[in-house]
Write a protein that holds these residues in place. Structure first.
Motif, PDB file in Angstrom:
ATOM      1  N   VAL A 313     -35.963 -18.435 -40.726  1.00 33.03           N
ATOM      2  CA  VAL A 313     -35.093 -17.858 -39.692  1.00 33.03           C
ATOM      3  C   VAL A 313     -36.175 -17.305 -38.406  1.00 33.03           C
ATOM      4  O   VAL A 313     -35.614 -17.579 -37.244  1.00 33.03           O
ATOM      5  N   VAL A 314     -37.163 -17.081 -38.623  1.00 36.69           N
ATOM      6  CA  VAL A 314     -38.268 -16.691 -37.611  1.00 36.69           C
ATOM      7  C   VAL A 314     -38.578 -18.065 -36.684  1.00 36.69           C
ATOM      8  O   VAL A 314     -38.289 -18.048 -35.379  1.00 36.69           O
ATOM      9  N   LEU A 315     -38.869 -19.160 -37.534  1.00 35.42           N
ATOM     10  CA  LEU A 315     -38.990 -20.354 -36.811  1.00 35.42           C
ATOM     11  C   LEU A 315     -37.801 -20.744 -36.010  1.00 35.42           C
ATOM     12  O   LEU A 315     -37.696 -21.414 -35.021  1.00 35.42           O
ATOM     13  N   ALA A 316     -36.526 -20.783 -36.542  1.00 37.40           N
ATOM     14  CA  ALA A 316     -35.343 -20.942 -35.815  1.00 37.40           C
ATOM     15  C   ALA A 316     -35.190 -20.114 -34.395  1.00 37.40           C
ATOM     16  O   ALA A 316     -34.791 -20.846 -33.527  1.00 37.40           O
ATOM     17  N   VAL A 317     -35.282 -18.985 -34.679  1.00 38.53           N
ATOM     18  CA  VAL A 317     -35.171 -18.198 -33.681  1.00 38.53           C
ATOM     19  C   VAL A 317     -36.191 -18.363 -32.349  1.00 38.53           C
ATOM     20  O   VAL A 317     -35.860 -18.328 -31.144  1.00 38.53           O
ATOM     21  N   ALA A 327     -29.544 -17.608 -25.430  1.00 36.87           N
ATOM     22  CA  ALA A 327     -28.347 -18.183 -26.073  1.00 36.87           C
ATOM     23  C   ALA A 327     -28.737 -19.183 -27.190  1.00 36.87           C
ATOM     24  O   ALA A 327     -28.241 -19.020 -28.362  1.00 36.87           O
ATOM     25  N   GLY A 328     -30.096 -19.759 -26.795  1.00 35.63           N
ATOM     26  CA  GLY A 328     -30.870 -20.397 -28.273  1.00 35.63           C
ATOM     27  C   GLY A 328     -31.006 -19.593 -29.120  1.00 35.63           C
ATOM     28  O   GLY A 328     -30.694 -19.860 -30.401  1.00 35.63           O
ATOM     29  N   ALA A 329     -31.512 -18.322 -29.050  1.00 35.37           N
ATOM     30  CA  ALA A 329     -31.752 -17.313 -30.135  1.00 35.37           C
ATOM     31  C   ALA A 329     -30.634 -16.672 -30.730  1.00 35.37           C
ATOM     32  O   ALA A 329     -30.632 -16.376 -31.950  1.00 35.37           O
TER      33      ALA A 329
END
Length: 392
Positions: A313-317, A327-329
């Protein structure tokens, strides 16, 4: 390359080279896709927002349809109710913010005066001349950048029209997602080869179920966070408690970063308005609510539908924020949840022979039955083709 020449090249080097050029092709393809999405951001972002809202509102539409309400009526009722609730919440937040600004401004002025007195009489012993010089430098900086501020205001006014157009696109797209989402999905499946179409259908429904679970759980968590933190701010008498609670609610849809921004704003307002003791209490409340969210609410609400490691989750955000900003986050974790569930379904042997309508999380839709001699996707049925081709 002959067999002898190939034998002279170490196997490790051959494998590394093969993986390397394939990785370059994948990176190049992702780069091209990213550039296309960035160019079409004004369309892609509203459609993605509409998809998230559809995942949140579709269960309500299905509930009405199961109770014999026509689908277009159910869509109209859910859309009207959702817009009414959203408009009411935004109006309430704006009114509360406008009413609380004068009080906050007065407390901010008092806080600045107290800070200036501490700088003058405290251990730093800053002279009044130095404070006056810093004030004049600040005013000069604002004056020098007045043109840039004016240009920014004009740009904001121009962006307001674009934002309004994107909002209308979100509403328009959401109506069609709620009204005929199943038909849209069946149309998209026509681009998939027929021999793997049912398998892809199952994986897509798994991904949609994960998206519904994620959005629903995030909305519940956001409400709990906003109510708990809002009650704490109200008990402490912190100004702008309602707008800050609304900020916490909106921030909950952006994992990690949203909670940090909303919590930092609440702590900052408490610090300016009531001092460090109140700010520390607000910080303790926010930390407690975040612990409740991370260890109780999210595991309980998400369950097995969306199993994502916190590091993922952290890496994706972080990746989404770096590539596409806010928007990406916002879309990084939902996209990761859909991909995770869909890929797991494709790799699962139990889903290989599963009928798409039996997938847990999918709801019955009002759709026309397939034509005689055709399957659910509109293609000619294999038995019909055999009966037509093979003579009796």
């Amino acid at each position: 390359m002959t067999v002898d020449e190939r034998a002279r090249v170490p196997r490790t080097l051959r494998v590394t080279a093969a993986l390397g050029w394939r990785a370059l092709v994948v990176v190049a393809a992702l780069y091209v896709v990213g550039q296309v999405l960035a160019t079409l951001a004004s369309v892609v972002v509203p459609v993605a927002i509409a998809l998230l809202l559809a995942a949140l509102l579709t269960p309500a539409v299905h509930w009405l349809v199961r109770h014999r309400v026509p689908r277009w009526v159910a869509t109209a009722v859910v859309m009207t109710g959702g817009l009414a609730v959203l408009g009411g919440v935004l109006s309430f937040v704006v009114i509360a913010f406008v009413d609380g600004v004068p009080d906050l401004a007065a407390q901010l002025t008092a806080g600045v005066d107290a800070l200036a007195a501490w700088l003058t009489n405290g251990p730093l012993h800053v002279s009044e001349q130095q404070l006056s010089s810093a004030q004049q430098d600040l005013l000069a900086l604002i004056g020098d950048n007045q043109g840039a501020l004016t240009t920014g205001a004009l740009t904001t006014a121009a962006a307001l029209g674009e934002t309004l157009a994107e909002i209308l696109l979100v509403v328009f797209t959401l109506i069609f997602f709620l009204q005929g989402g199943s038909a849209i999905w069946q149309f998209l499946l026509l681009a998939v080869p027929s021999d793997v179409r049912a398998r892809t259908d199952v994986a897509g429904r798994r991904g949609l179920a994960a998206l519904v679970s994620y959005v629903r759980a995030t909305a519940v968590v956001a409400v709990v966070d906003a109510v708990a933190i809002g009650i704490g701010l109200g008990v402490l008498g912190v100004p702008l408690a309602v707008p800050l609670s609304a900020l916490v609610f909106l921030g909950a849809f952006v994992p990690i970063i949203g909670a940090l921004v909303g919590g930092a704003a609440a702590v900052l307002v408490a610090l300016v308005a009531q001092g460090p003791v109140s700010a520390l209490i607000v910080l303790a409340i926010i930390v407690g609510v975040m612990q409740l969210e991370g260890h109780v609410l999210q595991p309980l609400l998400l369950g097995r539908a969306v199993r994502l490691h916190p590091l993922a989750v952290v890496l994706a955000v972080a990746t989404g924020l770096l590539v596409a900003g806010i928007a990406g986050a916002l879309f990084a974790v939902p996209l990761l949840a859909v991909l995770n569930s869909g890929i797991r379904s494709l790799r699962s042997p139990t889903d290989e022979h599963l009928d798409p309508d039996e997938v847990r999380g999918s709801e019955p839709e009002e759709s026309a039955p397939p034509e005689p001699g055709h399957d659910r996707y509109g293609d000619p049925d294999a038995s019909a083709i055999e009966a037509h081709v093979v003579p009796t």
